[in-house]
Design an enzyme around this catalytic site. Structure first.
Site, PDB file in Angstrom:
ATOM      1  N   HIS A  77      40.607  51.581  65.319  1.00 19.25           N
ATOM      2  CA  HIS A  77      40.349  50.769  64.268  1.00 19.25           C
ATOM      3  C   HIS A  77      39.108  50.501  63.462  1.00 19.25           C
ATOM      4  CE1 HIS A  77      44.308  48.943  66.091  1.00 19.25           C
ATOM      5  NE2 HIS A  77      44.684  49.221  64.861  1.00 19.25           N
ATOM      6  N   ASP A  80      37.728  47.785  65.798  1.00 20.03           N
ATOM      7  CA  ASP A  80      37.645  47.789  67.210  1.00 20.03           C
ATOM      8  C   ASP A  80      36.206  48.185  67.660  1.00 20.03           C
ATOM      9  OD1 ASP A  80      40.286  47.750  67.304  1.00 20.03           O
ATOM     10  OD2 ASP A  80      40.450  49.875  67.733  1.00 20.03           O
ATOM     11  N   GLU A 209      52.683  53.555  59.335  1.00 16.94           N
ATOM     12  CA  GLU A 209      53.140  53.294  60.556  1.00 16.94           C
ATOM     13  C   GLU A 209      53.926  52.006  60.455  1.00 16.94           C
ATOM     14  OE1 GLU A 209      50.615  53.220  63.741  1.00 16.94           O
ATOM     15  OE2 GLU A 209      52.220  52.041  65.017  1.00 16.94           O
ATOM     16  N   GLU A 247      56.091  55.243  65.373  1.00 15.04           N
ATOM     17  CA  GLU A 247      55.804  55.029  66.533  1.00 15.04           C
ATOM     18  C   GLU A 247      57.191  54.836  67.485  1.00 15.04           C
ATOM     19  OE1 GLU A 247      53.210  51.547  68.038  1.00 15.04           O
ATOM     20  OE2 GLU A 247      54.703  51.106  69.293  1.00 15.04           O
ATOM     21  N   HIS A 250      58.450  51.357  67.987  1.00  9.37           N
ATOM     22  CA  HIS A 250      58.807  50.546  66.745  1.00  9.37           C
ATOM     23  C   HIS A 250      60.305  51.159  66.310  1.00  9.37           C
ATOM     24  CE1 HIS A 250      54.429  50.003  66.022  1.00  9.37           C
ATOM     25  NE2 HIS A 250      54.736  49.019  67.291  1.00  9.37           N
ATOM     26  N   ASP A 275      53.024  58.101  67.455  1.00 13.62           N
ATOM     27  CA  ASP A 275      52.580  57.123  68.441  1.00 13.62           C
ATOM     28  C   ASP A 275      53.391  57.190  69.649  1.00 13.62           C
ATOM     29  OD1 ASP A 275      50.237  56.425  67.117  1.00 13.62           O
ATOM     30  OD2 ASP A 275      50.763  54.367  66.695  1.00 13.62           O
ATOM     31  N   ASP A 285      57.256  44.148  70.860  1.00 14.77           N
ATOM     32  CA  ASP A 285      56.327  45.311  71.051  1.00 14.77           C
ATOM     33  C   ASP A 285      55.694  45.449  72.142  1.00 14.77           C
ATOM     34  OD1 ASP A 285      55.310  47.865  70.178  1.00 14.77           O
ATOM     35  OD2 ASP A 285      53.895  46.922  68.685  1.00 14.77           O
ATOM     36  N   ASP A 287      54.817  48.157  74.003  1.00 16.94           N
ATOM     37  CA  ASP A 287      53.714  49.059  74.325  1.00 16.94           C
ATOM     38  C   ASP A 287      53.766  49.718  75.637  1.00 16.94           C
ATOM     39  OD1 ASP A 287      53.266  49.234  71.401  1.00 16.94           O
ATOM     40  OD2 ASP A 287      51.669  48.012  71.305  1.00 16.94           O
ATOM     41  N   ASP A 317      49.559  55.202  71.972  1.00 16.53           N
ATOM     42  CA  ASP A 317      49.549  53.914  71.463  1.00 16.53           C
ATOM     43  C   ASP A 317      50.377  52.977  72.519  1.00 16.53           C
ATOM     44  OD1 ASP A 317      48.887  51.744  70.335  1.00 16.53           O
ATOM     45  OD2 ASP A 317      50.187  51.984  68.541  1.00 16.53           O
TER      46      ASP A 317
END
Ligand code: GLC
Ligand code: MN
Ligand code: MN
Length: 412
Positions: A77, A80, A209, A247, A250, A275, A285, A287, A317
C-alpha cells in the site's frame, strides 16, 4: 515436562521446521509468480480487540527476507511505506529510491501497488464521500499510487473499497456513492494513460477487490460478482483497464464457493490477480495462510486455474497469526505458505493428468447415448450408472490430496 528456556525456543522452532521436510529451494519457489505483500509480513498482530504481539519490521527487512525465502515479487500500500503527510512530497521520492535499492540488491520486483483508502480518518465516510474535497483527495491519492506503481515498475494496481458503505441506513444514496467511486477509478485510469506514456510502459492492470463485510456494516460492492456488474455498468471510462483481484477468503466469507466465483471472473476475462489465503465461511476476515483450513477446496481451485491457464500473480495476502513471533514470520509462516501453494499447484497438475479422473470425466461428457433425447425417462436411465462417477471423482481428489493414490494404506 521441562520448560524450554527463551534462548532455546528459536532453535527448537528451526529444528522442527527442518524436520518437517518438504521445503522447496528458494530457486524453485522463485519460478512461481508468487507475490509477497509488505503489509502481510509487517503485520504486528493488532486488531480491534488485540494489542500487537510483534515488533515493527522495515520494508528493507521484508524485502531481504522475501529474497532469502524465494518470494520473487513484493507489493505494498502507499502508506505501508510512505507516511501519509509525505505522499507526493520529497519524502516520497527518498523512500521510493530506498525501495528501488532494496529491490535491486535482493533481486526482487515490485509487482503491485495499492492505495490505502480505509485506515486514515480522512476515509471515515469512504473515498467516495459526499464532500467534494474528500473525493478530490481520493483522486489525488489514486493518481499518486499509479505514479508510484510506474516508478517501481509494477504491473498491477489493486483497489479494495472496503470503506465504501455505511453504518446507518439512509445516510447515503448508494447510486451517488457508486458514481463517485467510479470517478475516482476514472481519474486513476486517465492518469495511468498519461504516466505510462511518459515512462514508455504499458498501462497498469487495475484490479478491484471485494470483501463482503468489514470495516463498514453494509458494503456497496461486497462480492466479485458485484464488481463485475460495476465494471460493466457504464460508469467506468475505461472498463477494459479494470479487472478483478478476488481474494479466496473474501468469497468464502459471504458463503460463496470461491472456485465458482473465480470461474465467473474467468468467463468475463477479468481474473487478473488473485489473493491467496484461507479461513472459514461466514466469519470475519481471519486471513489464515493458504491450505491450513480448506486444502481440498484449494486443490480444486488450483485445478480450475491450471486448466484455464491463469498466469497472473498469486498474492500471499494472509496474516501470520498473533501466536507467531517475528522470527516465526520468516522462519515458518512465509516459507510454509509458499510451499503449500507449490505442493497444491503441482498436485493440481496430478489431478489434471490422473487417468482415473480423466476417464471418468470423458465418460460423463460422452453421456449414455439415450435413444430418445426428448424422453425424460430414457435420458435418466441412459445416465443412471454414469453419474456415480461424480462421487468417485470426489474420492479420487481426496486420495490425491492425502497421497493415497500412490497406494498408501493402513493395515488396521
Ligand atoms: C487491505 C485488505 C486486503 C487487500 C489490501 C489491498 O490490506 O485487508 O485484503 O488485499 O488491502 O488493497
Ligand atoms: Mn486481499
Ligand atoms: Mn482478507
Amino acid at each position: 515436562m521441562k520448560p524450554v528456556p527463551e534462548n532455546r525456543q528459536q532453535a527448537l522452532v528451526d529444528r522442527l521446521i527442518e524436520a518437517c521436510g518438504g521445503a522447496y529451494a528458494p530457486e524453485t519457489r522463485r519460478k512461481y509468480y508468487i507475490t509477497g505483500p509488505q503489509w502481510a509480513a509487517a503485520y504486528e498482530g493488532q486488531a480491534l480487540f488485540h494489542a500487537p504481539t510483534r515488533k515493527p519490521v522495515s520494508f528493507e527487512e521484508v524485502i531481504r527476507q522475501y529474497a532469502k525465502i524465494g518470494i520473487g515479487h513484493w507489493c505494498t500500500h502507499d502508506t505501508d511505506v510512505i507516511p501519509t503527510e509525505q505522499l507526493d512530497k520529497d519524502g516520497q521520492s527518498q523512500i521510493l529510491s530506498r525501495i528501488k535499492t532494496a529491490l535491486r540488491e535482493n533481486g526482487l520486483e515490485c509487482s503491485m501497488v495499492t492505495a490505502e483508502t480505509f485506515f486514515n480518518a480522512v476515509w471515515a465516510a469512504s473515498p467516495a464521500a459526499e464532500a467534494p474535497e474528500v473525493r478530490e483527495y481520493a483522486a489525488w491519492r489514486l493518481r499518486n499510487v499509479v505514479a508510484i506503481g510506474h516508478e517501481l515498475g509494477a504491473k498491477f494496481a489493486v483497489y479494495w473499497p472496503g470503506s465504501l458503505g455505511y453504518y446507518t441506513q439512509g445516510a447515503i444514496d448508494e447510486t451517488d456513492t457508486l458514481r463517485w467511486y467510479a470517478d475516482g477509478l476514472n481519474a486513476a485510469c486517465e492518469a495511468d494513460i498519461e504516466i505510462a506514456k511518459q515512462h514508455g510502459r504499458p498501462t497498469l492492470k487495475h484490479c478491484l477487490e471485494a470483501k463482503p463485510f468489514e470495516p463498514q456494516a453494509e458494503i456497496l460492492l461486497p462480492t466479485s460478482d458485484a464488481m463485475l456488474a460495476f465494471i460493466g455498468s457504464g460508469l467506468l471510462a475505461h472498463p477494459e483497464m479494470v479487472g478483478l483481484n478476488p481474494e479466496y477468503l473474501h468469497e468464502l466469507m459471504w458463503g460463496g464457493a470461491p472456485r465458482a466465483a473465480l470461474a465467473r471472473a474467468l468467463l468475463a476475462g477479468k481474473l487478473w490477480h488473485f489473493d491467496i489465503n484461507d479461513g472459514y465461511r461466514l466469519k470475519h476476515d481471519v486471513d489464515i495462510a493458504i491450505g491450513l483450513v480448506n486444502p481440498l477446496d484449494w486443490l480444486n481451485v488450483l485445478v480450475l486455474l491450471r486448466s484455464h491457464n491463469y498466469s497472473g500473480p498469486f498474492n500471499l495476502d494472509f496474516k501470520p497469526p498473533r501466536t507467531t513471533s517475528n522470527h516465526g514470520v520468516f522462519a515458518v509462516s512465509f516459507p510454509t505458505a509458499v510451499d503449500r501453494f507449490i505442493t497444491l499447484w503441482e498436485m493440481a497438475g496430478d489431478v489434471i493428468s490422473d487417468p482415473i479422473i480423466k476417464e471418468a470425466t470423458d465418460a460423463l461428457k460422452a453421456g449414455g447415448g439415450a435413444a430418445d433425447p426428448h424422453d425424460a425417462a430414457s435420458v435418466t436411465a441412459a445416465n443412471r450408472e454414469l453419474l456415480t462417477l461424480h462421487e468417485l471423482i470426489g474420492h479420487r481428489m481426496v486420495q490425491i490430496l492425502i497421497g493415497a493414490h500412490r497406494g498408501r494404506t493402513y493395515s488396521a
